[in-house]
Design an enzyme around this catalytic site. Structure first.
Site, short mmCIF file in Angstrom:
data_model
loop_
_atom_site.label_atom_id
_atom_site.label_comp_id
_atom_site.label_asym_id
_atom_site.label_seq_id
_atom_site.Cartn_x
_atom_site.Cartn_y
_atom_site.Cartn_z
N GLY B 31 0.79 -1.23 0.00
CA GLY B 31 0.00 0.00 0.00
C GLY B 31 0.82 1.27 0.00
N CYS B 240 -28.18 -8.81 -15.24
CA CYS B 240 -27.65 -8.56 -16.58
C CYS B 240 -28.70 -8.98 -17.61
CB CYS B 240 -26.36 -9.35 -16.79
SG CYS B 240 -25.79 -9.36 -18.51
N CYS B 243 -27.07 -12.17 -19.77
CA CYS B 243 -26.76 -13.48 -19.16
C CYS B 243 -27.52 -13.71 -17.87
CB CYS B 243 -25.25 -13.62 -18.93
SG CYS B 243 -24.65 -12.73 -17.47
N CYS B 265 -23.43 -6.94 -18.09
CA CYS B 265 -22.17 -7.12 -17.37
C CYS B 265 -21.11 -6.19 -17.95
CB CYS B 265 -21.65 -8.54 -17.50
SG CYS B 265 -22.65 -9.80 -16.70
N CYS B 271 -19.57 -12.33 -18.98
CA CYS B 271 -20.89 -12.42 -19.61
C CYS B 271 -20.87 -13.48 -20.73
CB CYS B 271 -21.27 -11.05 -20.18
SG CYS B 271 -23.04 -10.84 -20.43
ZN LIG Z 1 -23.93 -10.72 -18.28
#
Ligand SMILES: [Zn+2]
Lengths: 194, 293
Positions: B31, B240, B243, B265, B271
């Site tokens: 970090g 989505c 999908c 997506c 997807c």
């Molecule tokens: Zn999707």
């Protein structure tokens, strides 16, 4: 003068391969990783030589402990990397050590709070990795805890690591080396015996 | 093989050594932003030159590279970077998350969980999470040195006071290894939990700002929050359209000139893989799917 041992045969590809294993070793402390290392002048371990060829150049100050400060090692490092060899551990960006008794760990730069990256990386040669006394490791890169067995760890190493860990985010990062094998112990790793 | 006349992966060896030294320090201090001497790349800043330099320092001939831009593999930016490394390093490229050993990304983390062998390289425009609150570099550096992050909490709390919740939905600051506050780059806050204790190695490159930082595997990455206002990753409340996934990050896409909209997506590989496995959303078969958008 005897002939200098060669460096990497194909520097870009060889250095990439070594760096990738080194990155892996530092990202997964305690994992023992093998390097494809060219010959190095003894007593410099093969993996220590490969690390120097991969990371050191005219921009890096290299300190060698008395065990490694031989004419052959110095000549080989200078010729293949162009690095500056420094006499004081306090000036080291990379410290290479093979002595198991007198180690100047507390003299190596640990960086500042503002720039903790301005710190040394110590490449410490041991007799064997994967055998010997167990160290218990915890911290980033380790899922829970892990054990690293090391034979020939320098005296006082674990106590020094405890002091190093308290200074976090300042600190020295360590690569343990035996032959062609390495294991990473970045400053973020908590190291205890057992 | 790689293109004759070029250095392997474009950068010269001295530059790669410098970046590699910075990467190892970055991994050792999760970090923390390590300064490095960023080099010119044959693409303009804003096209991921920081990420490209990190990838160039890490990549080898056995790697399989995936590049995503906002989740998609087929944008001009992603295609250019993929082609660049195919030419200069001779690497195989892929659009499949599961096949990749290195994934360079702008603004997303793949939906498919990453594995221990993989490296995720983030393109970072602004590496300093405190920059919007404090323009002076000496001051932000001091704050990181002292772990003095009160200002960041005040800023988030002002957001709560004004809006009743934290409205920040991307580049949402995280605390790494319990010590350094870090900018995750402009990924949606939805992706923040994927960084936490990921088995993959995460590397970040900011070219213009000349910073490299890292999150090693299995490292704690907490999104900043308050006890009474816990962190809530934001996501559109819809499945989505293509999908049917309900657990992926979605883009809202305009699909016709009558203002019709569709949620799909943002991760195109996710997807496509779901649709290939027979998952179908309410708008399955829409022309959008064929275009690979
Ligand atoms: Zn999707």
């Amino acid at each position: 003068m005897t002939a200098l041992a060669p460096g990497f045969v194909d520097p870009p590809l060889a250095a990439q391969a070594v760096f990738r294993r080194l990155l892996d070793a530092m990202a997964r402390p305690g994992m023992v990783v093998s390097l494809e290392a060219p010959p190095a002048p003894p007593p410099l371990a093969l993996a220590a030589g490969a690390i120097a060829l991969t990371l050191c150049d005219a921009d890096t100050a290299v300190w060698l402990d008395p065990a490694l400060r031989t004419a052959e090692v110095v000549a080989w490092l200078r010729f293949h990397t162009g690095c500056r060899i420094v006499g004081a551990a306090e000036d080291a960006a990379f410290a290479f050590a093979a002595d198991t008794v007198a180690l100047p760990f507390d003299r190596l730069p640990i960086g500042s709070d503002e720039f903790p990256d301005r710190s040394a990386t110590a490449v410490v040669q041991v007799a064997r990795l994967g055998a010997g006394a167990p160290l218990c490791l915890a911290g980033p890169g380790i899922e829970t805890t892990t054990r690293l067995h090391v034979q020939g760890l320098p005296a006082g190493f674990v106590a020094w690591r405890a002091r190093n860990h308290v200074a976090y985010p300042r600190g020295v990062d360590v690569v343990l080396v035996a032959g062609t094998q390495i294991a990473g112990l970045p400053r973020s790793t908590a190291v205890t015996e057992g | 093989m790689s293109l004759p006349g070029y250095n392997f992966a474009y950068l010269d060896e001295q530059t790669k050594r410098m970046i590699r030294r910075a990467l190892l320090k970055a991994v050792a201090i999760p970090g923390y932003q390590v300064p490095f001497a960023s080099r010119e790349m044959p693409l303009a800043y804003g096209w991921g030159t920081g990420g490209m330099q990190v990838t160039a320092a890490v990549i080898g001939p056995d790697d399989v590279l995936k590049v995503i831009d906002q989740g998609a593999d087929d944008t001009t930016n992603a295609v250019s970077i993929r082609r660049f490394f195919a030419l200069t390093a001779g690497v195989r490229t892929t659009e499949r998350t599961v096949e990749a050993t290195i994934i360079q990304t702008r603004h997303r983390i793949p939906e498919t969980p990453l594995t221990a062998g993989q490296i995720l390289v983030y393109q970072v425009p602004q590496p300093e999470p405190l920059r919007k609150l404090e323009p002076r570099e000496t001051e932000t550096r001091r704050m990181h040195a002292l772990a003095e992050y009160g200002l960041m909490h005040v800023k988030l709390y002002e957001d709560i006071a004004r809006h009743g919740r934290i409205t920040l939905s991307y580049d949402y600051p995280v605390l790494v290894n319990g010590r350094h506050v870090m900018a995750p780059s402009p990924i949606p806050s939805f992706d923040n939990p994927k960084m936490h204790r990921s088995p993959a190695l995460q590397l970040f490159g900011a070219g213009r700002e000349k910073r490299i930082y890292a999150v090693p595997p299995y490292t704690s990455v907490e999104s900043l929050a308050f006890e009474d206002h816990p962190f809530h990753p934001w996501k559109a409340n819809a499945p989505c359209g293509l999908c049917g996934a309900t657990d992926s990050y979605l883009d809202e896409v305009v699909v016709d000139d009558r203002g019709g909209r569709l949620f799909v997506c943002s991760d195109t590989d996710h997807c496509t893989t779901r649709r290939a496995a027979g998952h179908r959303g309410a708008a399955a078969g829409h022309a959008l799917a064929g275009a690979g958008e």
